[in-house]
Write a protein that holds these residues in place. Structure first.
Motif, mmCIF file in Angstrom:
data_model
loop_
_atom_site.group_PDB
_atom_site.id
_atom_site.type_symbol
_atom_site.label_atom_id
_atom_site.label_comp_id
_atom_site.label_asym_id
_atom_site.label_seq_id
_atom_site.Cartn_x
_atom_site.Cartn_y
_atom_site.Cartn_z
ATOM 1 N N ARG A 220 64.290 63.597 11.591
ATOM 2 C CA ARG A 220 63.311 64.731 12.053
ATOM 3 C C ARG A 220 63.326 64.802 13.009
ATOM 4 O O ARG A 220 62.602 65.366 14.620
ATOM 5 N N PHE B 81 60.303 63.596 17.437
ATOM 6 C CA PHE B 81 60.078 63.809 15.993
ATOM 7 C C PHE B 81 59.947 65.051 15.898
ATOM 8 O O PHE B 81 59.633 65.520 14.753
ATOM 9 N N PHE C 59 57.452 61.429 5.398
ATOM 10 C CA PHE C 59 57.801 59.866 5.252
ATOM 11 C C PHE C 59 58.809 59.171 4.280
ATOM 12 O O PHE C 59 59.740 58.766 4.448
ATOM 13 N N GLN D 259 55.329 53.262 9.451
ATOM 14 C CA GLN D 259 55.639 54.846 9.887
ATOM 15 C C GLN D 259 56.043 54.121 11.748
ATOM 16 O O GLN D 259 56.319 53.283 12.456
ATOM 17 N N SER E 140 60.995 52.112 12.813
ATOM 18 C CA SER E 140 60.325 52.220 11.637
ATOM 19 C C SER E 140 61.026 51.818 10.662
ATOM 20 O O SER E 140 62.099 51.892 10.853
ATOM 21 N N SER F 127 64.175 59.503 6.374
ATOM 22 C CA SER F 127 63.893 58.248 7.644
ATOM 23 C C SER F 127 63.712 59.492 8.822
ATOM 24 O O SER F 127 64.317 60.618 8.656
ATOM 25 N N PRO F 128 62.714 58.883 9.597
ATOM 26 C CA PRO F 128 62.381 59.867 10.966
ATOM 27 C C PRO F 128 63.840 59.877 11.500
ATOM 28 O O PRO F 128 63.566 61.190 12.296
ATOM 29 N N ASN G 170 54.635 62.282 11.027
ATOM 30 C CA ASN G 170 55.030 60.697 10.293
ATOM 31 C C ASN G 170 54.844 60.174 11.624
ATOM 32 O O ASN G 170 56.447 58.722 11.489
ATOM 33 N N VAL G 171 55.082 60.392 12.670
ATOM 34 C CA VAL G 171 54.703 58.965 13.948
ATOM 35 C C VAL G 171 53.849 59.001 13.840
ATOM 36 O O VAL G 171 52.088 59.061 13.451
#
Length: 577
Positions: A338, A418, A330, A513, A489, A334-335, A433-434
Motif C-alpha cells: 500500500r 501507506f 490489514f 499494525q 509490521s 502486507s502494508p 491501517n497504520v
C-alpha cells in the motif's frame, strides 16, 4: 453410381459441416476413463432424421454416448483408428472405417494438432470420425474428383452411416441447439469483447469500547463495483471499473476524548467507494497483456501494487473486489503493497520453470506515481509522489510460495507512507491501517523518501488448510530536522477452506499494525505495539451470494496501551455477478 448411394450422400451434407464442428468439441471434452458398456446394435440401423422422434431405447443409448463425450478428460494422443472401447478391431465397422481413413485421409488430427491415441475411443467419437470421412468424400465429389471414390467405398459409407445414425443424429441435434443459442447471444450480446463482472456489498457494522464506542453508532453501509473486462486477443484484459458507495471507517478515540490519527480497523468495503455518498467514479483503469515471456501491467488510474505482485495471502486477500476475503485491509495484505499507487507500469518475468537452480521463480518490477496526471511543479510522473517495487517470487509446486519485496518511495510534505496513491481517485483512508503513535501517524512533517523491505510466505499443507504471513520493515528519511523514523509490521493467518460446506472459509489472523518507537517531537508513552486480531467466517449461500460475520479486536489503538481497546463487529453480505 447408384441412386441409392447418391441419395445417401446428398443427405449427409446437412449433417457434415455442422457436426464436424461439434464432433471436434466432443472429442476434446473431458472423460474420466469411465467405461461404458457397448450398446446393443439393435435399434441403431434405422436412419433417423430427427433426434426427438427416436424410440425411448435409442434415446437412452444416445444419452449414454453423449455422456461419454462430455466426460472425456484424457489429454493423451491418437495416431490411427486403432483403439476402441465399443468397436473391436475384428468388427466390420472398425475395418471399414480404418480402410477409409487410410484411403482418403479422413482423420488428419484435432484442432489442437494432436491425435490422442493411447486411450480407447467410444462409439460417440467413432461417429465423429465417420462424419469426417463423409465430409471428405463430399469434398471430392464437389471438386469433380468423384472418380476417386469407388462404389465399394460408397456402399461402406452408407452402411456405416446407418450403423451410427443415432450418434450422428445426436451431433446434429447439438448443432441445431448450438446455432439457436449462438444466434440468440449474438442478437442480445452486450459486446463481442467485453464482459461485466460486478460486486455489491451490504454491511452492518459497529464498534465497541468506551470512548470509541460512544463516538460511533451502528451503521448499514454499502459499496458497489462494476468491472468492465475487455479482451482484444483473448489473453489480455482491460479493466474499466466503476465504483460507488457510502461506507466510511469508524473514528478511534483515545482516553482523553481526542481522535486518534490512524486508520486502524478500516475494512475492505470502506475503501474505493467514491466520495462516500454513492456517487460513481472510475476507481481502476488498467491493462494487462503478455509480451513474449513477460506479463505487462499498465495503469492509467487506480493502479495498485497488489494488482500485479503476488501478496501470498490466500483466502484473506481478494484480488477481484475485496468482498470475499478478510474483513480488514490489514489482514488482506502486507502494508508494503500500500506504499504508493496511481498510474504507471509493471511487469512479471519468469526466471525458471520446473527444475534447475531457479526452479519456479519469477521477478516482478513496477513503478506507480500518485500524481502522474498533474503537470504542476513537483508533480507529474517522475517529480511527484511515486513508489517503485521490486519482488523476487519463488514457489515449490503448488504448496509453498515465497516472496522478497523491496519498495523505494517518495512522498511530499504531509504525505502518508501507506497512502496507496493520494491522487488515485480512491478513498485515501486506505492509506491507513497504520498506527504509529498517539500522534505519531505515519505522515511526514516534510517531504521524504523511504526504503521498505518485506518477506511473505504462504504454505498449503492440504487442500483445505492454508497458512500465510508477512513481515515488513520501513526506513523513512525526511528532509526536515528529526523527521526520520523506522517502522515495523507483521502478521500471520490461518484459513480453513470448505469449512462446514464447500466454498466456505474460516479465517483467523493476528499481527501488529505498522508502528514506530521514540519518534522525536511526539508524545511520550506511545511505545506500545498496536496489535490486530481478526476472525471471520465466509458462508457461501450460493455461487453468487456469501455472508461473512466477523470480529476485529484492536489493542493499544494509536500505539498507546492507555487507550481502550476497540472491538468491531461486522456482518457483510456480498453479491457477485
Amino acid at each position: 453410381m447408384s441412386n441409392l448411394l447418391w441419395k445417401s450422400l446428398v443427405v449427409s451434407p446437412a449433417v457434415l459441416g455442422a457436426t464436424l464442428l461439434v464432433s471436434t468439441t466432443a472429442i476434446a471434452a473431458p472423460n474420466k476413463t469411465t467405461e461404458v458398456a457397448p450398446a446393443e446394435k439393435a435399434g441403431l440401423t434405422e436412419v433417423v432424421q430427427q433426434p426427438e422422434i427416436l424410440a425411448q431405447t435409442t434415446i437412452d443409448q444416445v444419452n449414454r454416448y453423449s455422456n461419454e463425450g462430455n466426460q472425456n478428460n484424457s489429454q493423451s494422443q491418437v495416431t490411427s483408428v486403432s483403439q476402441f472401447s465399443d468397436v473391436q478391431p475384428t468388427d466390420w465397422a472398425f475395418q471399414a472405417l480404418q480402410s477409409l481413413v487410410e484411403r482418403y485421409g479422413c482423420i488428419a488430427g484435432y484442432p489442437n494438432a494432436t491425435y490422442r491415441g493411447n486411450r480407447a475411443l467410444t462409439r460417440y467419437e467413432f461417429a465423429a470420425g465417420l462424419n469426417a470421412c463423409l465430409d471428405r468424400v463430399n469434398e471430392l465429389i464437389a471438386t469433380a474428383t468423384a472418380d476417386l471414390v469407388t462404389k465399394q467405398d460408397l456402399a461402406t459409407l452408407q452402411r456405416l452411416q446407418e450403423e451410427f445414425s443415432a450418434e450422428l443424429a445426436t451431433l446434429r441435434g447439438r448443432v441445431d441447439s448450438l446455432e439457436a443459442r449462438t444466434a440468440e447471444l449474438e442478437a442480445n450480446q452486450f459486446s463481442t469483447t467485453t464482459k461485466l463482472v460486478g460486486e455489491a456489498i451490504f454491511a452492518v457494522t459497529d464498534v465497541f469500547g468506551d470512548n470509541t464506542g460512544d463516538a460511533n453508532n451502528t451503521v448499514f453501509q454499502n459499496r458497489v463495483r462494476l468491472d468492465l473486462q475487455t479482451s482484444f486477443t483473448g489473453r489480455d484484459v482491460l479493466h474499466t471499473r466503476l465504483a460507488a458507495g457510502n461506507a466510511q471507517a469508524f473514528s478511534l478515540i483515545d482516553n482523553g476524548g481526542v481522535g486518534i490519527t490512524s486508520a486502524e480497523g478500516t475494512q475492505t468495503f470502506q475503501v474505493g467507494g467514491g466520495t462516500g455518498n454513492n456517487s460513481v467514479s472510475i476507481d481502476r483503469l488498467t491493462y494487462e497483456a503478455p509480451v513474449g515471456p513477460a506479463n505487462v501491467y499498465l495503469a492509467a488510474s487506480g493502479g495498485r501494487h497488489s494488482h500485479y505482485a503476488a501478496v501470498n495471502n490466500p483466502y484473506f486477500f481478494d484480488n477481484t473486489d475485496g468482498g470475499n476475503g478478510a474483513l480488514s485491509t490489514f489482514a488482506s495484505e502486507s502494508p508494503i503493497y500500500r506504499i504508493g499507487g496511481g498510474a504507471g507500469i509493471a511487469l512479471n518475468l519468469p526466471l525458471g520453470q520446473g527444475g534447475g537452480i531457479l526452479g519456479n521463480s519469477s521477478i516482478t518490477a513496477g513503478y506507480l506515481a500518485s500524481d502522474a496526471n498533474n503537470p504542476g511543479v513537483g508533480q507529474g510522473l517522475t517529480n511527484g509522489d511515486y513508489a517503485a517495487l521490486g519482488q523476487l517470487n519463488f514457489s515449490v509446486g503448488n504448496r509453498l510460495a515465497l516472496a522478497a519485496t523491496y519498495v523505494h518511495a517518495y512522498n511530499g510534505a504531509g504525505g502518508n507512507l501507506f497512502d496507496s496513491g493520494v491522487g488515485s481517485n480512491v478513498n485515501n483512508t486506505f492509506a491507513g491501517n497504520v498506527a504509529v503513535g498517539t500522534q505519531q501517524s505515519n505522515a511526514l512533517l516534510n517531504s521524504g523518501s523511504s526504503n521498505s523491505y518485506g518477506v511473505s510466505a504462504a504454505f498449503r499443507p492440504s487442500d483445505k488448510l492454508s497458512v500465510s504471513g508477512f513481515v515488513s520493515y520501513h526506513d523513512v528519511t525526511g528532509s526536515g530536522i528529526a523527521d526520520d523514523y523506522e517502522a515495523w509490521s507483521y502478521g500471520a493467518g490461518v484459513a480453513l477452506a470448505d469449512f462446514g460446506k464447500q466454498g466456505n472459509v474460516l479465517g483467523i489472523f493476528a499481527g501488529a499494525q505498522p508502528y514506530s518507537f521514540n519518534r522525536a517531537g511526539f508524545a511520550p508513552g506511545s511505545n506500545d505495539v498496536p496489535y490486530h486480531f481478526e476472525g471471520f467466517y465466509k458462508y457461501r449461500v450460493s455461487d453468487n451470494i456469501s455472508v461473512t460475520p466477523g470480529v476485529i479486536w484492536l489493542t493499544s489503538p494509536g500505539q498507546n496501551s492507555a487507550n481502550d481497546d476497540a472491538i468491531i463487529g461486522t456482518l457483510r453480505t456480498t453479491f457477485t455477478f
